[in-house]
Design an enzyme around this catalytic site. Structure first.
Site, PDB file in Angstrom:
ATOM      1  N   TYR A 107      38.392  43.418  43.895  1.00  0.00           N
ATOM      2  CA  TYR A 107      39.201  42.535  43.044  1.00  0.00           C
ATOM      3  C   TYR A 107      39.189  42.914  41.563  1.00  0.00           C
ATOM      4  O   TYR A 107      39.840  42.244  40.758  1.00  0.00           O
ATOM      5  CB  TYR A 107      38.732  41.076  43.228  1.00  0.00           C
ATOM      6  CG  TYR A 107      38.937  40.588  44.639  1.00  0.00           C
ATOM      7  CD1 TYR A 107      40.222  40.420  45.155  1.00  0.00           C
ATOM      8  CD2 TYR A 107      37.860  40.320  45.487  1.00  0.00           C
ATOM      9  CE1 TYR A 107      40.426  40.000  46.454  1.00  0.00           C
ATOM     10  CE2 TYR A 107      38.051  39.889  46.785  1.00  0.00           C
ATOM     11  CZ  TYR A 107      39.332  39.726  47.262  1.00  0.00           C
ATOM     12  OH  TYR A 107      39.550  39.310  48.548  1.00  0.00           O
ATOM     13  N   ARG A 118      44.827  45.669  54.107  1.00  0.00           N
ATOM     14  CA  ARG A 118      43.485  45.153  54.409  1.00  0.00           C
ATOM     15  C   ARG A 118      43.414  44.683  55.875  1.00  0.00           C
ATOM     16  O   ARG A 118      44.211  45.110  56.695  1.00  0.00           O
ATOM     17  CB  ARG A 118      43.136  44.041  53.407  1.00  0.00           C
ATOM     18  CG  ARG A 118      43.156  44.549  51.953  1.00  0.00           C
ATOM     19  CD  ARG A 118      42.749  43.483  50.967  1.00  0.00           C
ATOM     20  NE  ARG A 118      41.369  43.060  51.188  1.00  0.00           N
ATOM     21  CZ  ARG A 118      40.832  41.967  50.621  1.00  0.00           C
ATOM     22  NH1 ARG A 118      41.568  41.230  49.793  1.00  0.00           N
ATOM     23  NH2 ARG A 118      39.587  41.634  50.868  1.00  0.00           N
ATOM     24  N   PRO A 137      40.586  29.236  46.723  1.00  0.00           N
ATOM     25  CA  PRO A 137      39.135  29.378  46.861  1.00  0.00           C
ATOM     26  C   PRO A 137      38.590  30.755  46.476  1.00  0.00           C
ATOM     27  O   PRO A 137      39.193  31.780  46.793  1.00  0.00           O
ATOM     28  CB  PRO A 137      38.892  29.110  48.354  1.00  0.00           C
ATOM     29  CG  PRO A 137      40.208  29.312  49.008  1.00  0.00           C
ATOM     30  CD  PRO A 137      41.244  28.937  47.990  1.00  0.00           C
ATOM     31  N   ASN A 138      37.452  30.704  45.819  1.00  0.00           N
ATOM     32  CA  ASN A 138      36.645  31.864  45.430  1.00  0.00           C
ATOM     33  C   ASN A 138      37.221  32.671  44.263  1.00  0.00           C
ATOM     34  O   ASN A 138      36.567  33.579  43.769  1.00  0.00           O
ATOM     35  CB  ASN A 138      36.371  32.786  46.629  1.00  0.00           C
ATOM     36  CG  ASN A 138      35.574  32.078  47.701  1.00  0.00           C
ATOM     37  OD1 ASN A 138      34.538  31.484  47.399  1.00  0.00           O
ATOM     38  ND2 ASN A 138      36.048  32.090  48.926  1.00  0.00           N
ATOM     39  N   GLU A 171      54.558  33.600  45.646  1.00  0.00           N
ATOM     40  CA  GLU A 171      53.217  33.859  46.191  1.00  0.00           C
ATOM     41  C   GLU A 171      52.673  35.128  45.542  1.00  0.00           C
ATOM     42  O   GLU A 171      53.376  36.137  45.501  1.00  0.00           O
ATOM     43  CB  GLU A 171      53.322  34.041  47.713  1.00  0.00           C
ATOM     44  CG  GLU A 171      52.019  34.438  48.382  1.00  0.00           C
ATOM     45  CD  GLU A 171      52.181  34.663  49.901  1.00  0.00           C
ATOM     46  OE1 GLU A 171      53.256  34.334  50.463  1.00  0.00           O
ATOM     47  OE2 GLU A 171      51.230  35.183  50.499  1.00  0.00           O
ATOM     48  N   HIS A 183      49.164  37.844  45.117  1.00  0.00           N
ATOM     49  CA  HIS A 183      47.826  38.298  45.494  1.00  0.00           C
ATOM     50  C   HIS A 183      47.442  39.466  44.601  1.00  0.00           C
ATOM     51  O   HIS A 183      48.290  40.301  44.259  1.00  0.00           O
ATOM     52  CB  HIS A 183      47.777  38.747  46.959  1.00  0.00           C
ATOM     53  CG  HIS A 183      48.116  37.641  47.893  1.00  0.00           C
ATOM     54  ND1 HIS A 183      47.245  36.620  48.155  1.00  0.00           N
ATOM     55  CD2 HIS A 183      49.253  37.368  48.568  1.00  0.00           C
ATOM     56  CE1 HIS A 183      47.826  35.763  48.981  1.00  0.00           C
ATOM     57  NE2 HIS A 183      49.053  36.187  49.240  1.00  0.00           N
ATOM     58  N   ARG A 239      31.833  39.203  41.218  1.00  0.00           N
ATOM     59  CA  ARG A 239      31.425  39.736  42.530  1.00  0.00           C
ATOM     60  C   ARG A 239      32.527  40.661  43.052  1.00  0.00           C
ATOM     61  O   ARG A 239      33.684  40.491  42.702  1.00  0.00           O
ATOM     62  CB  ARG A 239      31.262  38.602  43.558  1.00  0.00           C
ATOM     63  CG  ARG A 239      30.253  37.539  43.195  1.00  0.00           C
ATOM     64  CD  ARG A 239      28.911  37.808  43.880  1.00  0.00           C
ATOM     65  NE  ARG A 239      28.005  36.687  43.733  1.00  0.00           N
ATOM     66  CZ  ARG A 239      27.358  36.356  42.632  1.00  0.00           C
ATOM     67  NH1 ARG A 239      27.525  37.057  41.535  1.00  0.00           N
ATOM     68  NH2 ARG A 239      26.535  35.323  42.597  1.00  0.00           N
ATOM     69  N   ALA A 254      42.221  32.637  50.509  1.00  0.00           N
ATOM     70  CA  ALA A 254      42.139  32.697  51.977  1.00  0.00           C
ATOM     71  C   ALA A 254      42.966  31.600  52.651  1.00  0.00           C
ATOM     72  O   ALA A 254      43.360  31.759  53.817  1.00  0.00           O
ATOM     73  CB  ALA A 254      40.680  32.597  52.409  1.00  0.00           C
ATOM     74  N   ASN A 291      48.378  31.736  44.082  1.00  0.00           N
ATOM     75  CA  ASN A 291      47.481  32.614  44.825  1.00  0.00           C
ATOM     76  C   ASN A 291      46.558  31.669  45.591  1.00  0.00           C
ATOM     77  O   ASN A 291      45.589  31.149  45.029  1.00  0.00           O
ATOM     78  CB  ASN A 291      46.679  33.525  43.894  1.00  0.00           C
ATOM     79  CG  ASN A 291      45.803  34.477  44.694  1.00  0.00           C
ATOM     80  OD1 ASN A 291      45.652  34.334  45.912  1.00  0.00           O
ATOM     81  ND2 ASN A 291      45.205  35.451  44.010  1.00  0.00           N
TER      82      ASN A 291
HETATM   83  O1  CA2 Z   1      44.187  39.455  46.915  1.00  0.00           O
HETATM   84  C1  CA2 Z   1      44.194  38.257  46.687  1.00  0.00           C
HETATM   85  O2  CA2 Z   1      44.562  37.771  45.623  1.00  0.00           O
HETATM   86  C2  CA2 Z   1      43.693  37.290  47.769  1.00  0.00           C
HETATM   87  O3  CA2 Z   1      44.466  36.099  47.697  1.00  0.00           O
HETATM   88  C3  CA2 Z   1      42.244  37.021  47.435  1.00  0.00           C
HETATM   89  C4  CA2 Z   1      41.549  36.141  48.476  1.00  0.00           C
HETATM   90  C5  CA2 Z   1      41.751  36.712  49.880  1.00  0.00           C
HETATM   91  O4  CA2 Z   1      41.191  35.843  50.841  1.00  0.00           O
HETATM   92  C6  CA2 Z   1      43.217  36.946  50.189  1.00  0.00           C
HETATM   93  O5  CA2 Z   1      43.316  37.509  51.468  1.00  0.00           O
HETATM   94  C7  CA2 Z   1      43.837  37.862  49.170  1.00  0.00           C
HETATM   95  C8  CA2 Z   1      40.046  36.065  48.204  1.00  0.00           C
HETATM   96  C9  CA2 Z   1      39.686  35.658  46.821  1.00  0.00           C
HETATM   97  C10 CA2 Z   1      38.200  35.830  46.706  1.00  0.00           C
HETATM   98  O6  CA2 Z   1      37.907  36.320  45.439  1.00  0.00           O
HETATM   99  C11 CA2 Z   1      36.665  36.806  45.246  1.00  0.00           C
HETATM  100  C12 CA2 Z   1      36.415  37.311  44.003  1.00  0.00           C
HETATM  101  C13 CA2 Z   1      35.199  37.851  43.737  1.00  0.00           C
HETATM  102  C14 CA2 Z   1      34.210  37.877  44.714  1.00  0.00           C
HETATM  103  C15 CA2 Z   1      34.468  37.360  45.963  1.00  0.00           C
HETATM  104  C16 CA2 Z   1      35.702  36.823  46.221  1.00  0.00           C
END
Ligand code: CA2
Length: 149
Positions: free
Chosen positions: A23, A107, A10-11, A98, A100, A18, A77, A74
């Protein structure tokens, strides 16, 4: 050619659009291109997918059992919440890495626990888009070792 699945949760479709301070500026499409380029050098074919839906990730993992020799995930969340993904990875028995983008251990505390890690062959985090390329190297080495055995 050996196929590997690269699954994104997700996301991650919002990458580059964003929160670049966390990121980075790369989009998921640019990560996909870099993965395809890297995979070519390793003789691997890549199926690259993203979904915001937990059950779809489970379905992709099941699909990988039939179509691939390993997977990189990946789970976003869902990493920190999903027993379903844990069970799916365990059930298919494919080597899974896995990944990230961010260093989840630097974090919030809620990102320090992963349901994926116990069923993954290894975890790569904190290297931005390069985490995916490192994961491809690791998966390729695992698959080459398996071929020889
Ligand atoms: O660091 C990573 O790759 C994560 O898997 C990214 C997830 C986060 O919940 C994990 O704890 C770590 C979140 C991805 C959200 O990506 C976004 C990208 C741009 C704007 C908002 C969110």
């Amino acid at each position: 050619m050996t196929t590997v699945y690269i699954l994104n949760g997700p996301n991650l479709n919002l990458l580059g659009l964003r929160e670049p301070e966390i990121y980075g500026h790369d989009t998921l499409s640019s990560i996909e291109i870099a993965c395809r380029t890297k995979a070519k050098t390793l003789g691997l074919e890549v199926v690259f997918k993203q979904t915001n839906v937990e059950g779809e990730l489970v379905n992709f993992i099941h699909e990988a059992r039939e179509k691939a020799k390993g997977l990189i995930i990946n789970a976003g969340a869902y990493t920190h919440t999903s027993v379903a993904l844990h069970d799916a990875i365990k059930a298919v028995g494919l080597p899974a890495i896995e990944v990230h983008l961010s260093n989840v251990y630097a974090r919030e505390a809620f990102r320090h626990h992963s349901y994926i890690s116990p069923v993954a062959r290894g975890v790569i985090c904190g290297f931005g888009p390069q985490s995916y390329e490192l994961a491809l190297d690791a998966l390729s080495a695992i698959l080459k070792k398996k071929e020889k055995a």
